[in-house]
Design an enzyme around this catalytic site. Structure first.
Site, PDB file in Angstrom:
ATOM      1  N   ASP A 179       0.947  -1.482   0.025  1.00  0.00           N
ATOM      2  CA  ASP A 179       0.056   0.294  -0.129  1.00  0.00           C
ATOM      3  C   ASP A 179       0.946   1.442  -0.169  1.00  0.00           C
ATOM      4  O   ASP A 179      -0.262   2.739   0.212  1.00  0.00           O
ATOM      5  CB  ASP A 179      -0.581   0.138   1.071  1.00  0.00           C
ATOM      6  N   ASP A 232     -11.788  -5.925  10.558  1.00  0.00           N
ATOM      7  CA  ASP A 232     -12.341  -7.394  10.578  1.00  0.00           C
ATOM      8  C   ASP A 232     -13.680  -7.994  11.476  1.00  0.00           C
ATOM      9  O   ASP A 232     -14.157  -8.924  10.627  1.00  0.00           O
ATOM     10  CB  ASP A 232     -10.660  -8.177  11.483  1.00  0.00           C
TER      11      ASP A 232
END
Length: 1121
Positions: A411, A823
């Site tokens: 990223d 998550d």
């Protein structure tokens, strides 16, 4: 009708102004995206009209079964060997760096050199090879799986892929022999055995002598049984191995038709078992929960009805806190009523999916594919060597090589990460076969070579010590190369920058420019092949910074051959004879980032990988790992697959593995291992609807990530014909119109087509009458298609920053956006749709990683989790708003996730109550009577009994349980309170919360593994626990002095307050120990501010409510100024 042009050459692609950066099957629109020609068949499937479809090299279903396209040979269209063409295309793809993005053309930059060091494995980009024999061409010729040169003509003239395509287009003649190209003696097409037994000529047409030699047994005699098996020969009518059709009547099993007993005809065995906790443990455990619940009710009733008239305020604060604690305990304890254990049968999994049989003589695996995701964002905080070791453990996992694909998400778009991954792929050429040859565990080289135990234990091969010594030497050199990459990239960039300055200066002198004018050359970051890195530069520039760069995709390791490729003694440094040397697919991905777009941090990176992998490999299962979490058990994926492929596994959305950590101090001062959560709470939820998703070490069903509901076996009829495997989208979601697929998933046709395929491939085998939603055996033995440029270009398109606009990515599809704990929210959404999850605890830890052992880093980690929980509580993901598909106990556990940070408010107040009691001389009750003490004793004994029984069924050590209790109070009085404040600020004022990555290694002393443990880094999170501790210490000293010098000492009130103060201080002991640091590293400001605040609070209390007991002298009273 649009025409399809042939594959462009490298020269054409490098030409200025060219808009054709990839070939095959389409044209370019004005926006730079590939236009796909597709037609919908009668079955509802979309069939892409690519170049391969027009050549009829693949199988088409439905409307295209009877089509035959005849294209006359012309100078632009010459017949060619299809195998050579495929090899050329695949090699071109693997040696090209693909870039693209918003309003830009997708370009494929052919890289002759990826890293400075030499590359030898034929699957890797930039692998060495022979040079092209064409004049003025520096290209490398095509290679097969072993790295052997591929020559498309009988004359063996060496020619590269681009020159070969140019020759085909221009004259169709071989430049060497001047003859038309024709198929050479090169054919690596493997016979497909998935539909039947091994086909051999009948016995009467075979040379008798040759057959006799082939069918001899070890004693040299003719083996009749082998002849019967392999030739379907018979003595008379039928045989024991190959009975004639209908020989045993209509009642015969279908599995016996046309061949020997297959693996599907063996007695059916489950792949996993559910093991309940013994009744001798779980029954008393549930009884104690009930007893404590009842006693708590009576106790709170007694406390409410017996206020302390002398200190109503003290009684009121205590009773409010105790009621909340009881509520919080119920939310935490009730979901633990149904803990279970599970076991797997790896042998049955092997027999069912990997065992050679008459219908599968080559032993090709029928297991589904798995795509593994590794995420990293900053090479400075996440060392590339750690990430490289994680990748190496993935590439060497014990799973069919052709079924594995590894994706690394960078990223940060850093060249350092890119070249480190290329070095890892190069080192895997030795490391992966070495692990297979000697059955190495663990397969992370850093961990393996640092094991203190005897490495020769359970090793049977005589050359192990020699091979291990060579590998250790190679790994040490590998580490040197990785650690030297930052300096190597800097020096290389400086050299190229100096060259550019000299070139600019020369041009200025030749053009007659002003020599005194300063030369302005943009300082770029350069790749090993002498070109600009398209990602982030060391000196940020426009379109080359962390938040502004193009999308990058590089196939580091191209797909392997479908069958094993055995090594030999000459090719490598180590003798890999009879060892499979293939490597899995490995892809580097850095999604496009542009200013003005919300990239959604890790969740956005994961969704980009989901889309890219769907286009490239489309594994029906996805396993995601953090860059510092590696595979410790090479059979971990097989363990998880035992649940997915078992009967009833079609409604499992993910398999969560427990997180295990290395580098933790022996005493686990700050409960870094978190064993109470992973071995107690998660195991208990496994008996309800399944554990939470906790960010890493989780294997997803891709179809569940796409936002679909679990299959309803009563409504969806399973199709057993593998050619009609794809169901319509409306079969999965009645509310989803097939024409609205782009609105949910984006405008990629390939991505939309991959959805029903991944759903079908993820089904369990239909090998049992009770399996009502399965797939036929053998459906996944077909080799995967080779990659082509158009496919990779489509993958670049789906990682663009604009792709998610006006779609449901992040809202319903993929990882869910809007929370720092994406998550938990992602797992909650799946459970809320009716899916269930499984907790897979293996005998050998499946994965291991690192955790921050420093106090400040640990508190910031907990702060991030708690802040995400507060966001969940104030969002539509609150379990109070869940659907009926979420079970009651599962709902309570998710409510607890959103509620637990608010306990900090009551916990901080309750920790100050003992000090306030000691200062005021009052207690939370009027007197310490027998009723209060009995209630307190019963509640305490129940808590101790529950702890002991929980230790029994969960396997958590009693010391670990106590460490967890201590850190619960430490985090509850610091990070959780800050999280509540930050969450409220975000909800009320709209202030966004930003978190930075936790450094994976911050130790100053490299010789001490636990050096981080003693580092003290100042943080405002430390203030509340320090103030609580100091106020309680001062209160104990003050109350003790007052009691001693009182005329009538009231020891009962002092003992009551002092007991609870010591209870608070005992829980804060690890925190105080962490503040002490080592060698006086504790910042002075910590003690100065904490002391001032504690003294101010103490003096303020004494001034507001001066002590009443005892006699004092006239001049000895203290007056607050």
């Amino acid at each position: 009708m649009a025409s399809l042009s042939s594959q462009p050459s490298k020269k054409a692609m490098r030409g200025p102004g060219s808009n054709n950066s990839q070939g095959g099957g389409g044209s370019r629109s004005s926006t730079g995206q590939t236009v796909k020609f597709a037609r919908r068949t009668s079955s509802g499937r979309y069939v892409s009209l690519s170049r391969e479809d027009l050549d009829m090299s693949g199988e088409l279903s439905g409307d295209y079964m009877n089509y035959t396209v005849h294209i006359p040979p012309t100078p632009d269209n010459q017949p060619m060997d299809s195998s050579v063409a495929v090899k050329a295309e695949e090699q071109y793809v693997s040696n090209s760096l693909f870039t693209g993005g918003f309003n830009s053309v997708t370009r494929a930059h052919l890289m002759d050199k990826v890293i400075e060091s030499e590359v030898s494995h034929p699957q890797m980009a930039g692998a060495k090879g022979s040079s092209c024999s064409m004049p003025a061409c520096d290209g490398k010729i095509m290679k097969d799986e072993r790295g052997v040169d591929v020559t498309p003509c009988d004359c063996r003239f060496k020619i590269c892929r681009d020159c070969y395509l140019d020759a085909q287009k221009d004259t169709g003649l071989c430049p060497g022999c001047k003859e038309p190209y024709k198929s050479a003696d090169y054919d690596d097409d493997v016979q497909d055995f998935s539909s039947g037994a091994l086909q051999l000529p009948p016995p009467d047409k075979r040379d008798a002598n040759n057959m006799t030699m082939m069918k001899r047994n070890q004693n040299g005699e003719f083996d009749h049984n082998r002849w019967l098996f392999e030739t379907k020969g018979t003595y008379g009518y039928g045989s024991a191995f190959w009975p004639e059709d209908d020989m045993y009547g209509d009642d015969r099993d279908e599995g016996m038709h046309g061949g020997a007993m297959d693996s599907m005809d063996k007695p059916w065995k489950p792949l996993s078992r559910r093991l309940p906790v013994p009744n001798g443990i779980i029954s008393p455990y549930r009884l104690l929960i009930l007893l404590r619940f009842v006693v708590l009710g009576f106790f709170l009733h007694w406390r409410v009805t017996h206020p302390n008239e002398d200190a109503v305020w003290l009684w009121l604060m205590s009773i409010v806190c105790e009621i909340w604690f009881a509520f919080s305990w119920i939310l935490d304890q009730i979901p633990k009523l149904c803990p279970i254990n599970r076991s797997t049968d790896l042998q049955s999994l092997h027999d069912k999916f990997d065992l050679p049989s008459p219908s599968n003589p080559t032993g090709r695996s029928d297991l589904p594919g798995v795509d593994l995701f590794v995420s990293t964002a900053d090479p400075e905080k996440e060392p590339p060597l750690v990430t490289a070791n994680t990748v190496l453990s993935i590439l060497s996992v014990d799973y069919p090589v052709e079924k594995i694909a590894c994706y690394i998400s960078d990223d940060g778009g850093a060249l350092l990460t890119f070249e480190a991954m290329a070095e890892a792929a190069s080192f895997a050429d030795l490391w992966v076969p070495f692990c297979r040859k000697h059955n190495i565990e663990p397969r992370n080289p850093e961990t393996y070579f640092n094991i203190k135990s005897d490495p020769t234990k359970n090793k049977s091969r005589s050359d192990f010590v020699k091979d291990r010594r060579k590998m250790k030497r190679e790994y040490d050199e590998f580490k040197v190369r990785i650690n030297a990459l930052p300096e190597s990239i800097r020096r290389r960039s400086d050299a190229f920058h100096a060259r550019e300055e000299m070139r600019m200066l020369k041009h200025m002198r030749e053009s007659g420019g002003d020599p005194l004018e300063p030369i302005k050359v943009q300082k770029a970051t350069w790749m090993a092949d002498g070109t600009h890195w398209p990602g982030t530069w060391a000196v940020p520039a426009a379109e080359h910074s962390k938040g502004d760069h193009a999308g990058i995709l590089q196939v580091m390791l191209k797909p392997p051959s479908p069958d094993p490729l055995m090594g030999n003694a000459e090719d490598k440094l180590v003798d890999f004879t009879d060892v499979d040397t293939r490597l899995p697919v490995f892809v580097y991905v850095s999604r496009e980032k542009r200013p003005g777009y919300d990239h959604n941090k890790k969740a956005g990176a994961m969704n980009a990988l989901v889309r890219a992998s769907a286009v490239l490999s489309n594994g029906p299962f996805i396993l995601n790992l953090d860059c510092d979490h590696y595979i410790y058990n090479c059979k971990a994926i097989r363990e998880g697959m035992c649940f997915m492929m078992d009967k009833g596994g079609e409604d499992i959305c993910y398999i969560q593995f427990p997180q295990r950590f290395e580098g933790i101090d022996p005493s686990d001062r700050y409960a870094n291992r978190n064993t109470v959560f992973f071995d107690s709470n998660m195991r208990a939820l496994d008996g309800v609807q399944g554990p939470f998703y906790v960010g890493t070490g989780c294997m997803f069903r891709r179809f569940a990530l796409y936002g679909f509901d679990p299959p309803n076996t009563k409504k969806v009829q399973t199709k057993t014909d593998s050619e009609t495997q794809a169901l319509n989208a409306t079969d999965f979601d009645p509310d989803l119109d097939v024409n609205l697929l782009p609105k949910r998933f984006g405008n990629s046709t390939i991505l939309a087509e991959s959805i029903p395929v991944s759903e079908f491939q993820a089904r369990p085998l239909a090998d049992h009458p009770s399996v009502s939603y399965g797939r036929p055996p053998g459906a996944l033995r077909t080799p995967r298609d080779p990659l082509d440029a158009a496919t990779v270009a489509e993958a670049v398109s789906v990682i663009s920053c604009w792709y998610e606009d006006k779609t449901e990515w992040g809202d319903r599809v993929g990882w869910i956006y809007g929370s720092v704990t994406e998550d938990v929210v992602t797992g909650y959404r799946m459970h809320n749709r009716g899916w269930r999850s499984i907790y897979c605890v293996t005998k050998r830890d499946a994965f291991r990683g690192s955790a921050p052992i420093n106090l400040t880093d640990r508190l910031h980690q907990v702060l991030r989790w708690a802040t995400g929980s507060v966001e969940i509580f104030f969002s539509r993901n609150n379990a109070l708003l869940a659907s009926r598909r979420l079970k009651f106990l599962q709902r309570l556990s998710y409510i607890n996730v959103g509620v637990y940070p608010f306990t900090s408010i009551f916990l901080i107040v309750y920790c100050f109550l003992p000090a306030l009691s000691l200062f005021s001389g009052s207690f939370i009750v009027q007197t310490l009577n027998v009723t209060f003490l009995i209630y307190l004793l019963i509640i305490t004994l129940c808590l101790m009994g529950l702890a002991i029984l929980e230790v029994k069924w969960s396997g958590v050590a009693l010391e670990e349980w106590w460490r967890n209790e201590q850190f619960w109070l430490i985090s509850g009085t610091s990070a959780h309170m800050y999280a509540v404040v930050q969450g409220l600020l975000k909800v009320i004022a709209g202030i966004e919360i930003s978190f930075t990555l936790t450094s994976k290694s911050a130790a100053e002393d490299e010789d001490d593994v636990f050096a981080d443990l003693y580092l003290v880094k100042w943080s405002s999170l430390m203030i509340p626990p320090i103030v609580i501790a100091m106020v309680n210490i001062i209160a104990i000293a003050f109350a003790f002095s007052r009691t001693i010098y009182s005329t009538v000492p009231q020891w009962s009130k002092f003992i009551g307050g002092a007991f609870f103060s010591f209870w608070v201080l005992a829980h804060l002991y690890p925190f105080a120990k962490g503040l002490m640091g080592r060698r006086g590293k504790t910042p002075t400001i910590v003690f100065v501010w904490s002391g001032l605040i504690a003294i101010t609070i103490s003096l303020l209390w004494i001034a507001i409510d001066p002590p009443q007991g005892g006699t004092t002298e006239a001049g000895s009273t203290f007056q607050f100024p």
